[in-house]
Scaffold this active site. Structure first.
Site, PDB file in Angstrom:
ATOM      1  N   CYS A 284      10.329   1.433   1.335  1.00  0.00           N
ATOM      2  CA  CYS A 284      11.450   0.432   1.355  1.00  0.00           C
ATOM      3  C   CYS A 284      12.717   1.077   1.343  1.00  0.00           C
ATOM      4  O   CYS A 284      13.722   0.591   2.378  1.00  0.00           O
ATOM      5  CB  CYS A 284      11.118  -0.736   0.371  1.00  0.00           C
ATOM      6  SG  CYS A 284      11.415  -0.130  -1.251  1.00  0.00           S
TER       7      CYS A 284
ATOM      8  N   GLU B  70      10.845  -8.363  -3.735  1.00  0.00           N
ATOM      9  CA  GLU B  70      11.290  -7.074  -3.317  1.00  0.00           C
ATOM     10  C   GLU B  70      10.680  -6.864  -1.824  1.00  0.00           C
ATOM     11  O   GLU B  70       9.504  -6.374  -1.865  1.00  0.00           O
ATOM     12  CB  GLU B  70      10.719  -5.875  -4.364  1.00  0.00           C
ATOM     13  CG  GLU B  70      11.395  -5.948  -5.854  1.00  0.00           C
ATOM     14  CD  GLU B  70      13.040  -5.779  -6.029  1.00  0.00           C
ATOM     15  OE1 GLU B  70      13.476  -5.241  -4.631  1.00  0.00           O
ATOM     16  OE2 GLU B  70      13.521  -6.257  -6.950  1.00  0.00           O
TER      17      GLU B  70
ATOM     18  N   GLY C 199      11.408  -6.176   2.606  1.00  0.00           N
ATOM     19  CA  GLY C 199      11.710  -5.012   3.507  1.00  0.00           C
ATOM     20  C   GLY C 199      13.211  -4.490   3.448  1.00  0.00           C
ATOM     21  O   GLY C 199      14.222  -5.131   3.005  1.00  0.00           O
TER      22      GLY C 199
ATOM     23  N   GLU D 199      14.261  -5.864 -10.346  1.00  0.00           N
ATOM     24  CA  GLU D 199      13.276  -5.014 -11.029  1.00  0.00           C
ATOM     25  C   GLU D 199      14.453  -3.942 -11.682  1.00  0.00           C
ATOM     26  O   GLU D 199      15.445  -3.703 -11.423  1.00  0.00           O
ATOM     27  CB  GLU D 199      12.338  -4.489  -9.994  1.00  0.00           C
ATOM     28  CG  GLU D 199      11.486  -5.696  -9.637  1.00  0.00           C
ATOM     29  CD  GLU D 199      10.109  -5.076  -8.943  1.00  0.00           C
ATOM     30  OE1 GLU D 199      10.223  -4.044  -8.578  1.00  0.00           O
ATOM     31  OE2 GLU D 199       9.204  -5.907  -9.018  1.00  0.00           O
TER      32      GLU D 199
ATOM     33  N   LYS E 211      -2.509  -8.031  -7.753  1.00  0.00           N
ATOM     34  CA  LYS E 211      -3.460  -7.742  -6.442  1.00  0.00           C
ATOM     35  C   LYS E 211      -3.005  -6.698  -5.804  1.00  0.00           C
ATOM     36  O   LYS E 211      -1.831  -6.640  -5.031  1.00  0.00           O
ATOM     37  CB  LYS E 211      -3.465  -9.087  -5.566  1.00  0.00           C
ATOM     38  CG  LYS E 211      -4.473  -8.961  -4.463  1.00  0.00           C
ATOM     39  CD  LYS E 211      -3.970  -9.947  -3.275  1.00  0.00           C
ATOM     40  CE  LYS E 211      -3.405  -9.215  -2.316  1.00  0.00           C
ATOM     41  NZ  LYS E 211      -3.892  -7.944  -1.471  1.00  0.00           N
ATOM     42  N   PRO E 212      -3.615  -5.545  -5.535  1.00  0.00           N
ATOM     43  CA  PRO E 212      -2.953  -4.485  -4.569  1.00  0.00           C
ATOM     44  C   PRO E 212      -3.363  -4.955  -3.288  1.00  0.00           C
ATOM     45  O   PRO E 212      -4.030  -5.732  -3.082  1.00  0.00           O
ATOM     46  CB  PRO E 212      -3.875  -3.317  -4.955  1.00  0.00           C
ATOM     47  CG  PRO E 212      -5.116  -3.815  -5.684  1.00  0.00           C
ATOM     48  CD  PRO E 212      -4.662  -5.184  -6.232  1.00  0.00           C
TER      49      PRO E 212
ATOM     50  N   TRP F   6       0.690  -1.354  -0.097  1.00  0.00           N
ATOM     51  CA  TRP F   6       0.057  -0.182   0.167  1.00  0.00           C
ATOM     52  C   TRP F   6       0.766   1.043   0.134  1.00  0.00           C
ATOM     53  O   TRP F   6       0.493   2.518   0.147  1.00  0.00           O
ATOM     54  CB  TRP F   6      -0.893  -0.059   1.280  1.00  0.00           C
ATOM     55  CG  TRP F   6      -0.221  -0.513   2.639  1.00  0.00           C
ATOM     56  CD1 TRP F   6      -0.079  -1.710   3.056  1.00  0.00           C
ATOM     57  CD2 TRP F   6       0.636   0.461   3.396  1.00  0.00           C
ATOM     58  NE1 TRP F   6       0.576  -1.694   4.291  1.00  0.00           N
ATOM     59  CE2 TRP F   6       1.025  -0.345   4.374  1.00  0.00           C
ATOM     60  CE3 TRP F   6       1.265   1.630   3.184  1.00  0.00           C
ATOM     61  CZ2 TRP F   6       1.968  -0.159   5.283  1.00  0.00           C
ATOM     62  CZ3 TRP F   6       2.070   2.090   4.177  1.00  0.00           C
ATOM     63  CH2 TRP F   6       2.407   1.166   5.416  1.00  0.00           C
ATOM     64  N   ASN F   7       2.097   1.234   0.264  1.00  0.00           N
ATOM     65  CA  ASN F   7       2.813   2.484   0.309  1.00  0.00           C
ATOM     66  C   ASN F   7       3.367   3.184  -0.957  1.00  0.00           C
ATOM     67  O   ASN F   7       3.107   4.438  -1.038  1.00  0.00           O
ATOM     68  CB  ASN F   7       4.071   2.161   1.131  1.00  0.00           C
ATOM     69  CG  ASN F   7       5.151   1.207   0.507  1.00  0.00           C
ATOM     70  OD1 ASN F   7       4.720   0.278  -0.554  1.00  0.00           O
ATOM     71  ND2 ASN F   7       6.382   1.226   0.366  1.00  0.00           N
TER      72      ASN F   7
HETATM   73  P1  NDP Z   1       2.811  -7.113   3.329  1.00  0.00           P
HETATM   74  O1  NDP Z   1       3.950  -8.170   2.915  1.00  0.00           O
HETATM   75  O2  NDP Z   1       1.970  -7.351   4.392  1.00  0.00           O
HETATM   76  O3  NDP Z   1       1.824  -7.203   1.993  1.00  0.00           O
HETATM   77  C1  NDP Z   1       2.129  -6.913   0.840  1.00  0.00           C
HETATM   78  C2  NDP Z   1       1.114  -7.474  -0.230  1.00  0.00           C
HETATM   79  O4  NDP Z   1       1.010  -9.000   0.094  1.00  0.00           O
HETATM   80  C3  NDP Z   1      -0.212  -7.009  -0.226  1.00  0.00           C
HETATM   81  O5  NDP Z   1      -1.060  -6.752  -1.168  1.00  0.00           O
HETATM   82  C4  NDP Z   1      -0.828  -7.990   0.926  1.00  0.00           C
HETATM   83  O6  NDP Z   1      -2.097  -8.001   0.936  1.00  0.00           O
HETATM   84  C5  NDP Z   1      -0.277  -9.178   0.170  1.00  0.00           C
HETATM   85  N1  NDP Z   1      -0.071 -10.608   1.112  1.00  0.00           N
HETATM   86  C6  NDP Z   1      -0.129 -10.513   2.556  1.00  0.00           C
HETATM   87  N2  NDP Z   1      -0.062 -11.928   2.834  1.00  0.00           N
HETATM   88  C7  NDP Z   1      -0.090 -12.566   1.571  1.00  0.00           C
HETATM   89  C8  NDP Z   1      -0.065 -14.008   1.389  1.00  0.00           C
HETATM   90  N3  NDP Z   1       0.139 -14.814   2.234  1.00  0.00           N
HETATM   91  N4  NDP Z   1      -0.136 -14.692   0.115  1.00  0.00           N
HETATM   92  C9  NDP Z   1      -0.089 -13.597  -0.897  1.00  0.00           C
HETATM   93  N5  NDP Z   1      -0.132 -12.258  -0.574  1.00  0.00           N
HETATM   94  C10 NDP Z   1      -0.135 -11.789   0.636  1.00  0.00           C
HETATM   95  O7  NDP Z   1       3.665  -5.981   3.260  1.00  0.00           O
HETATM   96  P2  NDP Z   1       3.332  -4.530   3.818  1.00  0.00           P
HETATM   97  O8  NDP Z   1       1.858  -4.147   3.160  1.00  0.00           O
HETATM   98  O9  NDP Z   1       3.335  -4.481   5.289  1.00  0.00           O
HETATM   99  O10 NDP Z   1       4.174  -3.404   2.787  1.00  0.00           O
HETATM  100  C11 NDP Z   1       5.205  -3.071   3.343  1.00  0.00           C
HETATM  101  C12 NDP Z   1       6.253  -3.813   3.187  1.00  0.00           C
HETATM  102  O11 NDP Z   1       6.876  -4.075   1.759  1.00  0.00           O
HETATM  103  C13 NDP Z   1       7.593  -3.141   3.872  1.00  0.00           C
HETATM  104  O12 NDP Z   1       8.436  -4.431   4.383  1.00  0.00           O
HETATM  105  C14 NDP Z   1       8.387  -2.621   2.775  1.00  0.00           C
HETATM  106  O13 NDP Z   1       9.810  -2.454   2.973  1.00  0.00           O
HETATM  107  C15 NDP Z   1       8.323  -3.438   1.613  1.00  0.00           C
HETATM  108  N6  NDP Z   1       8.601  -2.825   0.362  1.00  0.00           N
HETATM  109  C16 NDP Z   1       9.566  -3.413  -0.230  1.00  0.00           C
HETATM  110  C17 NDP Z   1       9.968  -2.556  -1.535  1.00  0.00           C
HETATM  111  C18 NDP Z   1      11.178  -3.042  -2.205  1.00  0.00           C
HETATM  112  O14 NDP Z   1      11.225  -2.777  -3.420  1.00  0.00           O
HETATM  113  N7  NDP Z   1      12.125  -3.689  -1.812  1.00  0.00           N
HETATM  114  C19 NDP Z   1       9.110  -1.342  -1.782  1.00  0.00           C
HETATM  115  C20 NDP Z   1       8.142  -1.089  -0.869  1.00  0.00           C
HETATM  116  C21 NDP Z   1       7.862  -1.642   0.016  1.00  0.00           C
HETATM  117  P3  NDP Z   1      -3.021  -7.525   2.006  1.00  0.00           P
HETATM  118  O15 NDP Z   1      -2.276  -6.119   2.292  1.00  0.00           O
HETATM  119  O16 NDP Z   1      -4.177  -7.073   1.230  1.00  0.00           O
HETATM  120  O17 NDP Z   1      -3.187  -8.447   3.268  1.00  0.00           O
END
Ligand code: NDP
Length: 486
Positions: free
Chosen positions: A287, A253, A255, A465, A178-179, A154-155
């Protein structure tokens, strides 16, 4: 809390049109006010199946087009999105919380990334190896993988989507995205605009819903050939395991806890500004962000004072209010998480120099705000040092020299980004070689270029990426030998 009208949304965009999901409704909340303003039914496993089916059918024709034609179609569709930025910007701010300025920066970057890969569509070349044996030549073919599942947090809902969508589509794949369950609306409209702009039905589909139901169904789906995921490290690990049967391809990608090293010969004003901007943009929910600062002892007082002063000056406010420099955290749970990490850190030491709780402004009480926070010299084993802090809280430590700074920087399970501030080229080079991270900025910070490959080391991810390298992760190669061996 809900006030006013709650918009009902179908929840998916499949095969060129809206599709009504069959799952339970998920609320969409304005993080600046705490108000629920929409409800979106989540996609069930059956809805995901419908989307994957549409993507697989569309893939036959899409993958057969000339790559330049795919680029041309995507380019026209991206221009249509660009023409609607004024509509998308407030929508993104309303569901995500970020300032209108940051929403425009994000959406502009999302379109730029699409256009970057549109440009690359005309430059793709393959390898030809003559003379493998007398009269024998080899070539390497590239083929799309098929249906790609893109799972996004969501960020930065739109840039993180386009980092996947653009190379996947240009390479001839089709996509089901899937957002995050809390930010479905901008992605749904983005998808619809691409379709209006000429992207053929089924080439790009969106299913919204929770990670546990919709995300899992997408990862498990046998006809999805690859999952491109951005999110937290624990969920990335789960996805890698779920994707193992059938050898589904993954890019992850994840944390980060990016270190910034400020040497005694750095431009200290520029470094202090970068520390503040790099930690507090997007309310610290990025991130790639400056998450740990290590500053040489001899200049530490000056830097720490400057960063704390900047944190105190930042104008915190609702994303849609003019003049706000930093919006709210995305959810109440996210604010609690950050507040807990700061509190558990301060229990063990460190000096709180700014923030440390919600801002005092009564107008911000209903939203998920947290003041820009700076903590100096906590111990090195506290949550602000060892965990990813996904919010506006910055720890700063004094270090003796570059060796100590690099050792501290590397003492983290993460390896995403990093930056080094010095005027000494030898120091800069040494740090860039020794820091364990996918990116090192010298005298700059956190900006990701579409031209350069990007991906985390260690627990920060797998695969790349951006760059032309991204195509490697959306294609299979095949070596073909033309010869006449008897
Ligand atoms: P999450 O891992 O909780 O969620 C990310 C996505 O995965 C959401 O769409 C979520 O759905 C979905 N999801 C959650 N559980 C599952 C599952 N078991 N199977 C499939 N999909 C699933 O991350 P956050 O929302 O907390 O996002 C922040 C994180 O993203 C931070 O750790 C950040 O550092 C990282 N990030 C990394 C980047 C990079 O390029 N390396 C860039 C930006 C962020 P839902 O939310 O609907 O549950």
């Amino acid at each position: 809390m809900s006030t006013g009208t709650i918009a009902a949304v179908a929840g998916a965009f499949i095969d060129g049109r809206e599709h009504a999901n069959g799952g339970d409704p998920l609320p969409v909340t304005n993080p600046g006010t705490g108000e629920v303003f929409a409800e979106v039914p989540g996609a069930t496993a059956r809805d995901v199946d419908t989307a994957v089916d549409a993507a697989a059918r569309a893939g036959a024709e899409w993958s057969a087009l000339a790559v330049s034609k795919r680029g041309e179609i995507l380019g026209a569709a991206a221009h249509h999105v660009e023409a609607h930025l004024d509509e998308l910007v407030p929508l993104l701010t309303r569901e995500q919380g970020k300032t209108l300025r940051d929403s425009r920066i994000e959406l502009t970057k999302a379109v730029d990334t699409l256009m970057h890969y549109v440009g690359l569509a005309k430059t793709l070349r393959g390898a030809h190896t003559p003379g493998l044996d007398p009269g024998v030549d080899g070539i390497v073919l590239r083929r799309p993988l098929g249906v790609v599942g893109a799972i996004v947090p969501w960020n930065f809902p739109t840039t993180l989507l386009c980092n996947k969508l653009a190379p996947a589509l240009v390479a001839g794949n089709t996509v089901v995205a899937k957002p995050a369950g809390t930010t479905p609306l901008t992605t749904l409209r983005f998808c619809e605009l691409l379709a209006e702009g000429g992207l053929p039905a089924g080439v790009f589909n969106v299913v919204t819903g929770s990670g546990s139901v919709t995300g899992t169904a997408l990862v498990r789906h046998p006809r999805v050939r690859k999952i491109a995921f951005t999110g937290s490290t624990p969920v990335g690990e789960q996805i890698m395991a779920l994707a193992a049967p059938g050898m589904k391809r993954v890019t992850l990608e994840l944390g980060g806890s990016d270190p910034m090293i400020i040497c005694d010969d750095a431009d200290l004003d520029a470094a202090a500004s970068a520390a503040s901007m790099g930690r507090f943009y997007n309310c610290g929910q990025a991130c790639l962000a400056i998450k740990r600062v290590y500053v040489f002892e001899s200049v530490a007082d000056q830097v720490i004072e400057a960063v704390a002063a900047k944190a105190k000056r930042l104008k915190v406010g609702r994303g849609d209010v003019k003049g706000s420099q930093m919006g709210p955290l995305h959810t109440a749970a996210q604010r609690e998480e950050v507040a807990g990490q700061v509190a558990r850190t301060l229990e063990h030491g460190g000096t709180l120099l700014a923030g440390g709780g919600p801002p005092e402004d009564p107008e911000l009480e209903a939203g998920f705000f947290y003041a820009p926070t700076v903590v100096a010299d906590p111990p090195h084993d506290v949550p602000m040092a060892t965990e990813e802090v996904f919010g506006p809280a910055l720890p700063i430590w004094r270090v003796a020299d570059l060796d100590e700074a690099i050792a501290r920087a590397n003492a983290s399970p993460f390896g995403l980004g990093s930056s080094v501030w010095t005027r000494d080229l030898a120091r800069a080079r040494q740090a860039a070689e020794r820091i364990e991270a996918g990116y090192t900025w010298i005298n700059s910070r956190t900006k990701v270029y579409d031209e350069l490959p990007f991906g985390g080391w260690k627990s920060s991810g797998y695969g790349k990426e951006h760059g032309s390298e991204a195509f490697d992760y959306y294609t299979e190669t095949k070596s073909v030998v033309f010869g006449s061996q008897s």
